[in-house]
Design a protein around this motif. Structure first.
Motif, PDB file in Angstrom:
ATOM      1  N   ALA A  66       0.826  -1.217   0.000  1.00 36.50           N
ATOM      2  CA  ALA A  66       0.000   0.000   0.000  1.00 36.50           C
ATOM      3  C   ALA A  66       0.856   1.262   0.000  1.00 36.50           C
ATOM      4  N   LYS A  67       1.867   1.287   0.902  1.00 39.46           N
ATOM      5  CA  LYS A  67       2.734   2.460   1.005  1.00 39.46           C
ATOM      6  C   LYS A  67       3.329   2.861  -0.338  1.00 39.46           C
ATOM      7  N   PHE A  70       0.850   4.482  -2.692  1.00 43.08           N
ATOM      8  CA  PHE A  70       0.617   5.920  -2.523  1.00 43.08           C
ATOM      9  C   PHE A  70       1.697   6.744  -3.212  1.00 43.08           C
ATOM     10  N   LEU A 153      -6.370   0.802  -1.878  1.00 39.69           N
ATOM     11  CA  LEU A 153      -5.700   1.595  -0.849  1.00 39.69           C
ATOM     12  C   LEU A 153      -6.685   2.069   0.218  1.00 39.69           C
ATOM     13  N   GLY A 154      -7.964   2.130  -0.149  1.00 41.24           N
ATOM     14  CA  GLY A 154      -8.980   2.499   0.846  1.00 41.24           C
ATOM     15  C   GLY A 154      -9.057   3.988   1.123  1.00 41.24           C
ATOM     16  N   ARG A 392     -16.547   1.723   9.318  1.00 43.83           N
ATOM     17  CA  ARG A 392     -15.222   2.063   8.820  1.00 43.83           C
ATOM     18  C   ARG A 392     -15.286   2.943   7.560  1.00 43.83           C
ATOM     19  N   PHE A 470      -6.281  12.418   0.476  1.00 45.67           N
ATOM     20  CA  PHE A 470      -5.514  11.558   1.372  1.00 45.67           C
ATOM     21  C   PHE A 470      -4.316  10.882   0.709  1.00 45.67           C
ATOM     22  N   VAL A 474      -1.104  11.520   3.066  1.00 45.15           N
ATOM     23  CA  VAL A 474      -0.335  10.496   3.801  1.00 45.15           C
ATOM     24  C   VAL A 474       1.163  10.769   3.708  1.00 45.15           C
ATOM     25  N   THR A 479       4.819   8.860  10.071  1.00 46.29           N
ATOM     26  CA  THR A 479       4.623   7.400  10.094  1.00 46.29           C
ATOM     27  C   THR A 479       4.891   6.792   8.727  1.00 46.29           C
ATOM     28  N   PHE A 480       4.504   7.543   7.690  1.00 43.84           N
ATOM     29  CA  PHE A 480       4.647   7.017   6.344  1.00 43.84           C
ATOM     30  C   PHE A 480       6.102   6.720   6.010  1.00 43.84           C
TER      31      PHE A 480
ATOM     32  N   VAL B 370      -5.236   8.854   8.184  1.00 44.14           N
ATOM     33  CA  VAL B 370      -3.929   8.757   7.532  1.00 44.14           C
ATOM     34  C   VAL B 370      -3.196   7.515   8.025  1.00 44.14           C
ATOM     35  N   ASN B 371      -3.202   7.311   9.345  1.00 41.27           N
ATOM     36  CA  ASN B 371      -2.519   6.135   9.892  1.00 41.27           C
ATOM     37  C   ASN B 371      -3.135   4.836   9.402  1.00 41.27           C
ATOM     38  N   ARG B 372      -4.450   4.830   9.332  1.00 34.94           N
ATOM     39  CA  ARG B 372      -5.141   3.632   8.850  1.00 34.94           C
ATOM     40  C   ARG B 372      -4.762   3.301   7.409  1.00 34.94           C
ATOM     41  N   LEU B 373      -4.571   4.355   6.606  1.00 34.36           N
ATOM     42  CA  LEU B 373      -4.213   4.131   5.203  1.00 34.36           C
ATOM     43  C   LEU B 373      -2.808   3.522   5.118  1.00 34.36           C
ATOM     44  N   ILE B 374      -1.920   3.990   5.999  1.00 36.60           N
ATOM     45  CA  ILE B 374      -0.545   3.500   5.947  1.00 36.60           C
ATOM     46  C   ILE B 374      -0.451   2.079   6.512  1.00 36.60           C
ATOM     47  N   HIS B 375      -1.163   1.824   7.594  1.00 38.44           N
ATOM     48  CA  HIS B 375      -1.168   0.487   8.201  1.00 38.44           C
ATOM     49  C   HIS B 375      -2.604  -0.014   8.300  1.00 38.44           C
ATOM     50  N   PRO B 376      -3.112  -0.560   7.187  1.00 37.84           N
ATOM     51  CA  PRO B 376      -4.545  -0.892   7.132  1.00 37.84           C
ATOM     52  C   PRO B 376      -4.964  -1.917   8.179  1.00 37.84           C
TER      53      PRO B 376
END
Ligand code: K
Ligand code: K
Lengths: 483, 483
Positions: A66-67, A70, A153-154, A392, A470, A474, A479-480, B370-376
């Motif tokens: 996913a990362k 993006f 990616l959601g 969600r 988003f 991100v 965190t990314f 944002v965090n959820r997208l990075i770590h689903p």
């Protein structure tokens, strides 16, 4: 982060993108407009750069997570947007500054359709063609992004469209799935473009104009090879063709995909988003028509209907074609149309804005809140098309909405800081963030008079809009970047 | 619905409200301004009407449920707002139309502080006093609404402040709890007002002005008995006193309540909303100060600091006092301050806007997305002050935010339909929905030039803002009216 795998893909993209310089070069050859060389030069530059980037990393064919997804999505638009500016920089006519070249290229590729060029009519044919083609490829990119990538990616609740996949997606399946879906979407998009070209040609455009406008219609881009935009043709037929194809392009391409692969139109009839979309469309046309007639704005009701139809569809789907000076329409019509661009097209269409499904979900959630207040002990769920949505997804839509609002305020305040007046800043922000194009006030026509810093801010807003906030946001999170 | 119980309470409220006509009558007596009669007349009218409404229903003392709670809250402001217009209608000076009288009364009672009166300086003292007093009672009503009623009703996530109560509230306990909390809040509010009066008097105001401005300061109302507002005094001391008391009034009154009942200031130090509030306040003052100095807007940096402080605090807490023509401050400052009023004060304060806690929650939820997208696959929760919030509350905040946006767009479009220009319509909507007061453009000073229909729309916006949208919105739901 698998940087070298990402760089490899970028190299491929740039090399592939170089091919888009060939058609304008051919156009130049046909029309003998003498602007072929810059395109050939841009072709070679893109091709060589692409190969140089790709070659050292050609063995890094890992599957991506996913990362990396993006990063690729963001780089796709920023890198191609930058290379897309090359011809504008190399051309002698129009002689464009770096800022203007980037603005025009990003505006094209994000299908925003805001322009800094005055005197489009007098540009070499090849340049006219290139601008339209940028939008067309941008539109293609958006469809793949929206149908194949964002659901995985959601982003912004788009996992709603993750269709058959139960539970979290297996990372290893990402690349082939995207490639397969993209291929099918490509056929649909191409067929629509051909159909649109033929239709424009049948109602009286010459072939060149028909192709150019088909490009920017199916991409909901709004560029035209005339300063007067669609108004140049002053033709009810042209307007009607444009409206019909804007409507088709503003629908969810997954519906078209389903219709083609299942050989059935049933999907269209059961889609709740489509229904809401057309309710909004007809309401807007109706309100515009009634108000225009009330104010006797046009000579007769027929013209009023024609103009109400094309302008409200053009603005609300975020195409941004103009046939008349709608920015000076009476009463609340200009601002209502600008506000309607916040709704925009359906999800997974080439349209911009917040998307109809999200507005619909916000509305349903608002209704749920009211019901919960009245009956605090009852349990209410948000249902779309008969099935209850997981919280969600609803939460992701809320997040999307407030991030949109936050970016909007920041962009608008920054624009005013560059010296823009309030109305122009407000509508320029809406017009770029919604990927609409024209605003009101000083940006009702072109963006030529905007300051350089203002133009760069607007380019960022176009990107934020096109990348559904988003995907870009991100990258700003620490965190990314942590391993 | 227990209509007769509701009517009984309304009758009591109106009878009680009649008493508020006495102090202006006394003021008239003291200053011999000849405007006492209309207030005595209004007193008698309110008292008689109140008793006539109450008497036939006096035995209907049932405990009320949530539904009746909403109706009473809405009726409280609409009925008292209407009776509050009585003196304006009865007075010969100023001779006000029905629309203007209602506008002024609702603007006072909702602590919006937008005025239609030009020449406030020349009004009879009693009328000056009455306007200020309206705000003060309005502020009192808001505190009780926000601390004691909305958390129980659960509007806009305010169940966050339901404190000790686990699980759904027992309906039968509602009335006595509210009465008890209200009494304590009343003492705090009164003490603050007295302290503010003394402080204003110490820095040089006469007693009458001090009382008047203390009324509208602790209520974050923004009315003044001078056309030039606080600018009349041209005093750093007055500005500082105003800033300090606006800050106190913009904090959550539950904190004050806790500090008084627990005899400890600890609560203030551990409140996350308070911290965010002051971060926002200091940032705004800083940006205004730097920009004003950069533009050499005032003669020296001292004046710039004084003006940056009072104006940014006044607008961002939604008081709306003016000391200078901030609407014409340079660059992005006017629009930034107007946007800051969307944030407003803390929850359960007399301030308006969306409230700091909600903005903070939206920000946290955005970060979570944002965090959820990075770590689903990871699980993230929204934490405030160390404890995770139930999704229910976060959802209610989202609902609040989007309903706010929806109402905003509708009000703004309606205003433009009445003929208002875009900037005035945008800022007038913000100024009323956020209960701020002054806008930009044609509503930067008074609202005298707004059309009658425009004024009524703005009255509705004030009510929507003050009733936290949903308290009013539920009444539009058919479900609400079903037995
Ligand atoms: K567009
Ligand atoms: K106020």
């Amino acid at each position: 982060m698998q940087y070298r795998a990402i760089v490899r893909i970028l190299g491929l993209l740039v090399a592939l993108f170089s091919v888009t310089m060939i058609p304008p070069a051919l156009v130049s050859l046909v029309f003998q407009d003498g602007s072929g060389l810059p395109f050939l030069l841009a072709f070679i530059l893109c091709l060589v750069t692409g190969i140089l980037i790709w070659y050292p990393n050609r063995r890094y064919r890992e599957d991506l997570r996913a990362k990396e997804g993006f990063l690729i999505v963001v780089l796709f638009w920023t890198v191609l947007g930058s290379f897309g500016a090359l011809p504008f920089l190399l051309l002698e006519q129009p002689g464009m500054s770096i800022t203007d070249a980037f603005f025009e290229s990003f505006s094209g590729l994000t299908t925003t359709g805001a322009t800094v060029i005055e005197g489009i009519d007098y540009l070499p044919k090849a340049v006219q063609f290139y601008r339209q083609q940028l939008q067309w490829f941008g539109g293609m990119g958006i469809i793949v992004l929206a149908v194949a990538i964002l659901p995985i990616l959601g982003v912004g609740g788009m996992q709603l469209y993750r269709a058959e996949i139960p539970g979290p997606v297996k990372d290893s399946k990402m690349t082939p799935r995207i490639a397969d879906t993209a291929k099918h979407l490509w056929y649909i998009y191409l067929s629509l473009t051909i159909a649109c070209t033929v239709a424009f040609w049948l109602v009286g455009m010459n072939l060149f104009d028909a192709i150019c406008h088909a490009f920017s219609t199916v991409a909901i881009g709004g560029f035209s090879n005339y300063d007067a935009s669609l108004g140049h043709f002053d033709s009810v037929g042209v307007n009607l063709v444009c409206v019909v194809f804007l409507w088709i392009a503003a629908l969810n391409f997954a519906l078209h995909y389903g219709a083609v692969s299942g050989r059935s139109l049933k999907g269209y009839f059961y889609d709740p988003e489509l229904r809401v979309f057309f309710i909004i469309q007809f309401s807007l046309v109706f309100v515009c028509f009634i108000t225009l007639v009330e104010y006797s704005w046009f000579a007769d009701a027929g013209i009023a209907l024609d103009q109400a139809l094309i302008q409200s569809v053009s603005v609300s789907t975020t195409a941004g074609f103009t046939t008349t000076d709608f920015a000076h329409w009476p009463a609340f019509l200009p601002i209502m149309l600008i506000f309607s661009s916040f709704i925009g097209g359906c999800a997974s269409s080439t349209g911009g804005g917040l998307k109809v499904i999200r507005i619909f979900l916000l509305f349903l959630q608002g209704k749920r809140e009211v019901n919960r207040l009245i009956h605090p002990k009852a349990i209410y769920s948000v249902k779309v098309g008969g099935r209850a949505l997981p919280d969600r997804i609803v939460e992701a839509v809320w997040g999307f909405f407030s991030a949109y609002a936050m970016i909007f305020v920041i962009v608008m305040v920054c624009l005013i800081a560059t010296g823009m007046d309030d109305v122009s800043a407000f509508t320029a922000t809406a017009a770029t963030l919604n990927n609409l194009g024209p605003g009101l006030g000083s940006v009702a026509g072109t963006y030529a008079d905007v300051s350089d810093s203002g133009k760069w801010i607007l380019v960022l807003a176009m990107l934020f809009g096109r990348l559904e906030i988003f995907s870009l946001l991100v990258l700003f999170s620490p965190t990314f970047w942590r391993s």
